[in-house]
Design an enzyme around this catalytic site. Sequence first.
Site, mmCIF file in Angstrom:
data_model
loop_
_atom_site.group_PDB
_atom_site.id
_atom_site.type_symbol
_atom_site.label_atom_id
_atom_site.label_comp_id
_atom_site.label_asym_id
_atom_site.label_seq_id
_atom_site.Cartn_x
_atom_site.Cartn_y
_atom_site.Cartn_z
ATOM 1 C CG ASP A 121 -40.493 89.562 47.018
ATOM 2 O OD1 ASP A 121 -40.241 88.403 46.652
ATOM 3 O OD2 ASP A 121 -39.608 90.441 47.176
ATOM 4 N NE ARG A 122 -38.141 86.909 42.636
ATOM 5 C CZ ARG A 122 -37.208 86.783 41.711
ATOM 6 N NH1 ARG A 122 -37.256 85.787 40.853
ATOM 7 N NH2 ARG A 122 -36.214 87.634 41.635
ATOM 8 C CE LYS B 86 -40.187 90.623 43.413
ATOM 9 N NZ LYS B 86 -39.008 91.371 43.849
ATOM 10 C CG ASP C 200 -40.084 84.891 46.422
ATOM 11 O OD1 ASP C 200 -41.113 85.251 47.027
ATOM 12 O OD2 ASP C 200 -39.091 85.628 46.274
ATOM 13 C CG ASP D 20 -38.567 87.706 49.770
ATOM 14 O OD1 ASP D 20 -38.787 87.027 48.748
ATOM 15 O OD2 ASP D 20 -38.252 88.909 49.718
ATOM 16 C CB SER E 88 -35.392 87.077 47.057
ATOM 17 O OG SER E 88 -36.528 86.994 46.261
ATOM 18 C CG HIS E 89 -35.121 84.317 43.625
ATOM 19 N ND1 HIS E 89 -35.062 85.654 43.921
ATOM 20 C CD2 HIS E 89 -34.183 84.092 42.691
ATOM 21 C CE1 HIS E 89 -34.130 86.221 43.171
ATOM 22 N NE2 HIS E 89 -33.582 85.298 42.420
HETATM 23 C C1 G16 Z 1 -35.315 91.432 43.020
HETATM 24 C C2 G16 Z 1 -35.866 92.804 42.767
HETATM 25 C C3 G16 Z 1 -36.682 92.802 41.511
HETATM 26 C C4 G16 Z 1 -35.874 92.258 40.350
HETATM 27 C C5 G16 Z 1 -35.343 90.884 40.693
HETATM 28 C C6 G16 Z 1 -34.404 90.330 39.638
HETATM 29 O O1 G16 Z 1 -36.360 90.571 43.322
HETATM 30 O O2 G16 Z 1 -36.661 93.269 43.827
HETATM 31 O O3 G16 Z 1 -37.094 94.107 41.266
HETATM 32 O O4 G16 Z 1 -36.643 92.193 39.189
HETATM 33 O O5 G16 Z 1 -34.623 90.954 41.893
HETATM 34 O O6 G16 Z 1 -33.297 91.146 39.577
HETATM 35 P P1 G16 Z 1 -32.016 90.718 38.762
HETATM 36 O O7 G16 Z 1 -32.495 90.511 37.352
HETATM 37 O O8 G16 Z 1 -31.090 91.891 38.914
HETATM 38 O O9 G16 Z 1 -31.487 89.431 39.336
HETATM 39 P P2 G16 Z 1 -36.263 89.585 44.554
HETATM 40 O O10 G16 Z 1 -37.532 88.808 44.500
HETATM 41 O O11 G16 Z 1 -35.024 88.777 44.295
HETATM 42 O O12 G16 Z 1 -36.135 90.462 45.744
#
Ligand code: G16
Length: 538
Positions: free
Chosen positions: A280-281, A375, A276, A278, A112-113
């Site tokens: 999704d954000r 997302k 971000d 991947d 992800s990010h």
């Molecule tokens: C993931 C999850 C999200 C979550 C985020 C932050 O996002 O898919 O549902 O809100 O992590 O999670 P945490 O607060 O546990 O770090 P992504 O975009 O990283 O896949």
Amino acid sequence: MIKTVATTPFQDQRPGTSGLRKKVTVFQGANYTENFIQSIFNVLEGFAGKTLVIGGDGRFYNDRVVQIAIRMAAANGFGRVIVGQGGLLSTPAASNVIRKNGAFGGIILSASHNPGGPDGDFGIKYNASNGGPAPEKITEAIFAQSKALASYKTTDTADIDLARLGATKVEGMSVEVIDPVADYATLMQGLFDFDLIRSLIKSGFSMKFDGMSAITGPYGSRIFEDLLGAPKGTVMNGTPLPDFGGHHPDPNLVHAKELCDLVIGGKGPDFGAASDGDGDRNLIVGKGIYVTPSDSLAIIAANAALAPGYAKGIAGVARSMPTSCAADRVAQKLGINQFETPTGWKFFGNLLDAGKVTVCGEESFGTGSNHVREKDGVWAVLMWLNILARRKESVASIVTKHWAEYGRNYYTRHDYEEVASDAANALVNGLRARLPSLVGQNNIVKADDFAYDDPVDGSRTTGQGIRLIFANGARIIYRLSGTGTSGATLRVYIEDYQPDSARHNLDPQVALASLITYARSVADIEKLTGRAEPTVIT
Ligand code: G16
């Protein structure tokens, strides 16, 4: 030739908030990646001859793991793999490909990010046939498998040429290399009024989209520039790079600073957005204004019916517990369902599948709908463009009118990154132990550790964040991130409700100052972590 390779199990392959995330160097360790993929396959039943979707965000090591996953899928008996060209698929596009093709599931390669490159992070997650992240009962079963795994299956076939579109075979399994953008762009054209958005852009409305050198560059160029007619250059940092150009592909005020300075500063385009690593954000900014993800969710819920795909109205809205309560007010007014779930998109899956909600969102820059089961960053940008085109108002005007109608939920998140794990656990455990004694202090009316009962499958998830809820509805929430790869990240979420529109113009850090001070002192943050200030404020 298919072969079975003896291996020794790992004890640290428990998927977190969104799949298994570790340093690239950990995934490069002997058998580490193979063991995790085999553990996934071992818990799945009935996939012989069926379709698996594979794709990733293009970060460093993506190219290697895609080949490993294809070989292992063939050796384990899948009938077909659909893979994005170059091994690329944004997370929401992968979700769409799974759904559209009736696939058994998908393997998505992404952290992800989180930063990429040889010293950065990598990640693997499994999505089920609904296109959404596997629920906890599956991720826990994968973890149990991984702790006892003795062998994995693979083949000795050569790498597939993923640069070329079309079909080929590996050990009798067909491998189809597809355009990663085409199906997704078609889906978006069915949901939003592209003609209307095109005329908005033609009329002089200007925008910038920051692909952050990650996966959404090609999606942004095709959709915003080619299909909607925005001038070339609308997409900045549009070429996906394995190390994201050395940047942190996290669309927020800190990491998308160039875009934010340009747009919020007021001298740049009318509208700015970013996605971000991947895809999704999303981050949404307008001239002179940053739209918090929580406000964006509420505004999207209130205005979704302006987009053709949602013209009949939405069934309900769900938000993760730490997300501000702004969306709840919209749901109440519209008389639709409203749900509060733990952090993690996987918790929305059942609600979406059951038709209980249409729109979901999280404070962590995630918004989406029932069109896929992830997302979706580009979806959120198109939803905003559709709303802007229909309302013919600026972003700032839409946001301030929303606050005037519903009141403003002032909101901030303070992150303390890379804190020693022992200290972070001590802090949360200490608060948990003191919960009963906190009720009554400083107008706290409720202090608990959030638990969620899934209304669809009846499962219960506990330990999802410490909540301090005040008499006037203000909230302070503490939880540890489930996506980091070094030490622990303490997240503190602070929210207060202001109904008076004469008081809607404050900087959230000012409006929330006394709650921020209290949040730090009641949890002994400085004493326990050694940190006087958070590392990131959003
Ligand atoms: C993931 C999850 C999200 C979550 C985020 C932050 O996002 O898919 O549902 O809100 O992590 O999670 P945490 O607060 O546990 O770090 P992504 O975009 O990283 O896949």
